[in-house]
Motif scaffolding. Structure first.
Motif: not given
Ligand SMILES: O=P(O)(O)OC[C@H]1O[C@H](O)[C@H](O)[C@@H](O)[C@@H]1O
Length: 272
Positions: A48-50, A58-60, A66-69, A71-73, A138-142, A183-185, A213-217, A240-242
């Motif tokens: 889910l997006r959120g 694996q991160f990203a 595969p992107k983000h490994g 566990a989330r699916t 932990l990819h927290t969507y505030l 922003v993606d840091r 910590a990741v900050v993403w928008n 704001v991700e840990a």
């Molecule tokens: O679209 P997703 O696969 O859920 O990824 C969403 C975002 O996740 C993280 O915050 C990464 O830093 C971003 O580069 C990526 O775009």
């Protein structure tokens, strides 16, 4: 399937068993604190997006998986809990995970709720006969009132990778980070407390054991290309991700790694 926890003082958290993904957190006498896109995909196998997707191993796209490994699916199993304000989920390696990543593991996500606080702990245990390494988050969507009015405090002086332009080793100059556009840091060795301030509240984001910590928008332009992000959804969310990314976690046989993120809300700008 969704598990809901409620405390006597009226706080509530909801966790989808798919991905062990926290999808809603309403502290006592406060509004919803997590963003969940109204156009999230309900397809099996999609995250889910959120909420709080669990990113592992694996991160990203920083690796060959595969992107983000996975566990989330994956469908996590809810364990019996001895505490009414706590839910515990576990995921073990299986045919699908081993086809992607050839390691035996056990992952546990513990969600603990109290009046103004939500704590999420991720534990990874190596059950195999070789050591392995991983990155995670932990990819927290505030949920925010409006992205342009959010102030993130605590990152000044921290080194970061700017993933938008692919530049390593930038340094955060601003005492107060505001978000204008994409922003993606990845902030490395980030402080264990960040504050996300808005007009009507302050949210303290504590991390314990996650170095980064990741900050993403995504901003308006990239936001439009994300089919599962509701129209102008970027205005109402800030991730704001840990995370543990810059130094992958190396786990010997039979060892366990644990780290957590704790969110504490205050209605005004008073300090916590
Ligand atoms: O679209 P997703 O696969 O859920 O990824 C969403 C975002 O996740 C993280 O915050 C990464 O830093 C971003 O580069 C990526 O775009």
């Amino acid at each position: 399937m969704i598990t809901t926890l409620r405390t006597a003082d009226g706080a509530q958290v909801q966790i989808a068993h798919n991905g062990a993904q926290v999808i809603s957190w309403i502290p006592a006498n406060q509004p919803e604190q997590l963003f969940l896109s109204k156009t999230s995909s309900s397809d099996a196998g999609a995250a889910l997006r959120g909420g709080v997707p669990v990113i592992f191993p694996q991160f990203a796209s920083l690796g060959l998986l595969p992107k983000h490994g996975f566990a989330r699916t994956q469908l996590w199993h809810k364990r019996a809990s001895d505490h009414p304000d706590r839910a515990v989920f576990e995921l073990r390696d299986n045919e699908i995970t081993r086809a992607i990543w050839p390691h035996a593991f056990w992952a546990e996500l513990t969600v603990t709720l109290s009046g103004a606080e939500l704590e999420i702990e991720l534990a990874i245990h190596n059950t195999g006969n070789t050591e392995f390494s991983f990155t995670c988050a932990l990819h927290t969507y505030l949920r925010v009132e409006h992205i342009e009015q959010v102030r993130v405090i605590g990152l000044q002086g921290t080194h970061y990778r700017d993933s938008v332009i692919g530049v390593e080793n930038c340094v955060e100059m601003d005492e107060v980070l505001t978000i204008h556009g994409q922003v993606d840091r990845i902030y490395m060795n980030a402080p264990t407390r960040l504050d996300v301030q808005q007009a009507r509240q302050r949210l303290a984001v504590f991390s314990n054991g996650f170095a980064d910590a990741v900050v993403w928008n995504p901003g308006a332009e990239l936001g439009r290309t994300l089919a599962d992000l509701e129209p102008n959804g970027y205005e109402r969310m800030l991730c704001v991700e840990a995370a543990a990314i810059a130094e992958p976690i190396c786990l010997p046989i039979d060892a366990t790694w644990r780290a957590s993120q704790r969110l504490v809300v205050q209605p005004s700008a008073r300090s916590i």
